[in-house]
Design a protein around this motif. Structure first.
Motif, mmCIF file in Angstrom:
data_model
loop_
_atom_site.group_PDB
_atom_site.id
_atom_site.type_symbol
_atom_site.label_atom_id
_atom_site.label_comp_id
_atom_site.label_asym_id
_atom_site.label_seq_id
_atom_site.Cartn_x
_atom_site.Cartn_y
_atom_site.Cartn_z
ATOM 1 N N SER A 1 -12.672 -13.947 -83.390
ATOM 2 C CA SER A 1 -11.384 -14.094 -83.298
ATOM 3 C C SER A 1 -11.091 -15.562 -82.858
ATOM 4 C CB SER A 1 -10.889 -13.257 -82.358
ATOM 5 O OG SER A 1 -11.293 -13.658 -80.910
ATOM 6 N N VAL A 2 -10.128 -15.945 -82.175
ATOM 7 C CA VAL A 2 -10.043 -17.194 -81.982
ATOM 8 C C VAL A 2 -10.500 -17.519 -80.394
ATOM 9 C CG1 VAL A 2 -7.723 -17.700 -83.234
ATOM 10 C CG2 VAL A 2 -7.480 -16.709 -80.780
ATOM 11 N N LEU A 3 -10.961 -16.481 -79.871
ATOM 12 C CA LEU A 3 -11.558 -16.622 -78.726
ATOM 13 C C LEU A 3 -12.819 -17.387 -78.638
ATOM 14 C CD1 LEU A 3 -11.130 -13.296 -77.215
ATOM 15 C CD2 LEU A 3 -9.661 -15.264 -76.812
ATOM 16 N N TYR A 4 -13.816 -17.212 -79.932
ATOM 17 C CA TYR A 4 -15.277 -17.769 -79.986
ATOM 18 C C TYR A 4 -15.383 -18.443 -81.250
ATOM 19 C CZ TYR A 4 -15.667 -14.600 -75.964
ATOM 20 O OH TYR A 4 -15.526 -14.135 -74.809
ATOM 21 N N GLN A 5 -15.300 -19.642 -81.395
ATOM 22 C CA GLN A 5 -15.610 -20.498 -82.469
ATOM 23 C C GLN A 5 -16.760 -21.463 -82.424
ATOM 24 O OE1 GLN A 5 -12.902 -20.689 -84.805
ATOM 25 N NE2 GLN A 5 -12.177 -18.707 -83.891
ATOM 26 N N ARG A 6 -17.484 -21.863 -83.402
ATOM 27 C CA ARG A 6 -18.727 -22.773 -83.502
ATOM 28 C C ARG A 6 -18.152 -24.072 -83.493
ATOM 29 N NH1 ARG A 6 -23.159 -20.887 -81.668
ATOM 30 N NH2 ARG A 6 -24.050 -19.039 -82.945
ATOM 31 N N TYR A 7 -16.913 -24.313 -83.947
ATOM 32 C CA TYR A 7 -16.272 -25.439 -83.904
ATOM 33 C C TYR A 7 -16.099 -26.211 -82.782
ATOM 34 C CZ TYR A 7 -12.514 -28.920 -84.635
ATOM 35 O OH TYR A 7 -11.921 -30.129 -84.754
ATOM 36 N N PHE A 8 -16.109 -25.501 -81.588
ATOM 37 C CA PHE A 8 -16.125 -25.860 -80.309
ATOM 38 C C PHE A 8 -17.625 -25.957 -79.580
ATOM 39 C CE2 PHE A 8 -12.074 -23.986 -80.899
ATOM 40 C CZ PHE A 8 -11.204 -25.130 -80.628
ATOM 41 N N LYS A 9 -18.347 -27.057 -80.161
ATOM 42 C CA LYS A 9 -19.699 -27.108 -79.880
ATOM 43 C C LYS A 9 -19.938 -27.533 -78.469
ATOM 44 C CE LYS A 9 -21.342 -27.735 -84.299
ATOM 45 N NZ LYS A 9 -21.543 -26.448 -84.781
ATOM 46 N N ASP A 10 -18.905 -28.087 -77.839
ATOM 47 C CA ASP A 10 -19.195 -28.447 -76.414
ATOM 48 C C ASP A 10 -18.831 -27.315 -75.360
ATOM 49 O OD1 ASP A 10 -19.973 -31.242 -77.139
ATOM 50 O OD2 ASP A 10 -17.905 -31.904 -77.084
ATOM 51 N N ASN A 11 -18.318 -26.289 -75.783
ATOM 52 C CA ASN A 11 -18.039 -25.151 -75.062
ATOM 53 C C ASN A 11 -19.065 -24.152 -74.923
ATOM 54 O OD1 ASN A 11 -17.168 -22.711 -73.848
ATOM 55 N ND2 ASN A 11 -15.029 -23.347 -74.400
ATOM 56 N N ALA A 12 -19.851 -24.370 -73.808
ATOM 57 C CA ALA A 12 -21.008 -23.495 -73.810
ATOM 58 C C ALA A 12 -21.004 -21.891 -73.852
ATOM 59 C CB ALA A 12 -21.919 -23.836 -72.771
ATOM 60 N N GLU A 13 -19.803 -21.528 -73.168
ATOM 61 C CA GLU A 13 -19.714 -20.088 -73.006
ATOM 62 C C GLU A 13 -19.352 -19.552 -74.616
ATOM 63 O OE1 GLU A 13 -16.160 -17.064 -71.931
ATOM 64 O OE2 GLU A 13 -15.965 -19.001 -71.208
#
Length: 191
Positions: free
Chosen positions: A161-173
Motif C-alpha cells: 500500500s502507501v504505508l510501506y515503500q522502498r522509496y523511503f530508504k531513510d524510514n527504518a520502520e
C-alpha cells in the motif's frame, strides 16, 4: 467600462471552471482507450493460469484501441483482471488482478488480493503481513515476463500500500516491514 471588465472576468472564470474537469494531465482531453482482450478459454499468461473471461489490457498502441479479437503481444501486457467474483492463488492468497508497474524502468508488478476469500486456516505469516496493509503489494522481479509466484524470480517486495515503500530508504520502520514481508514471502514459496 468597469461593468465590461467585471463581466469579461466573470465570463473567463466560468469558461475556465467548465474546462477543469475535462483536462487530462497528459495533454489529451480524454482517457486513452487501451486495447484489451477478454480470454475465451483458460490460458497461461505471464506464466499464470487464468480463467475464461479474464481481461488482458495492453499498452497504448497505434491503430489498436478498445476490445480486440485476439490476444496481442504478451510483452505489451500491462494488466491482468480476473472476471468478477473469481480469483487465482498467488503466494497462497486469492488475487483479483495484477498490474505491471507504471514506471517502465522498474521491473515488477502490483498484486491485488481479496482477503474475504482467504479462510483463517489458510493464512500464514506472509498473508497476514499483506492483509495488514489492506492493499496491493509491489513485487520487484528479475524477469518481467514471469508474474507468477516464483520466488527464484522475485527479487524484493517494493511496497505494501502507501504505508510501506522502498522509496523511503531513510524510514527504518518501512524498510524493516518490507524486509520482514520479503522474508515471509520466500518462506511461503519454500513450503
Amino acid at each position: 467600462m468597469k461593468f465590461f471588465k467585471t463581466s469579461f472576468s466573470l465570463l473567463a472564470l466560468l469558461l475556465l471552471a467548465s474546462c477543469v474537469g475535462n483536462m487530462n494531465p497528459t495533454g489529451g482531453n480524454s482517457t486513452p482507450n487501451y486495447p484489451y482482450f477478454i480470454t475465451t478459454k483458460p490460458l497461461v499468461v505471464k506464466k499464470i493460469a487464468v480463467p475464461t473471461g479474464t481481461k488482458l489490457v495492453y499498452e497504448e498502441q497505434f491503430f489498436k484501441e478498445g476490445k480486440q479479437d485476439k490476444m496481442l503481444n504478451e510483452r505489451d501486457l500491462t494488466d491482468i483482471g480476473l472476471p468478477s467474483g473469481q480469483t487465482i492463488i498467488w503466494g497462497g492468497v486469492p488475487v483479483t488482478s495484477i498490474s505491471r508497474f507504471f514506471n517502465s524502468e522498474m521491473r515488477g508488478f502490483t498484486v491485488y488480493a481479496d482477503f474475504t476469500k482467504l479462510s483463517e486456516d489458510k493464512k500464514n505469516r506472509f498473508s497476514r503481513l499483506w492483509q495488514s496493509c489492506d492493499s496491493g503489494i509491489g513485487i520487484a522481479v528479475k524477469d518481467i515476463d514471469d508474474w507468477s509466484f516464483n520466488t527464484k524470480n522475485i527479487s524484493d517486495v517494493q511496497s505494501c500500500s502507501v504505508l510501506y515503500q522502498r522509496y523511503f530508504k531513510d524510514n527504518a520502520e518501512q524498510q524493516n516491514f518490507l524486509d520482514e514481508m520479503y522474508t515471509a514471502l520466500l518462506e511461503t514459496g519454500s513450503k
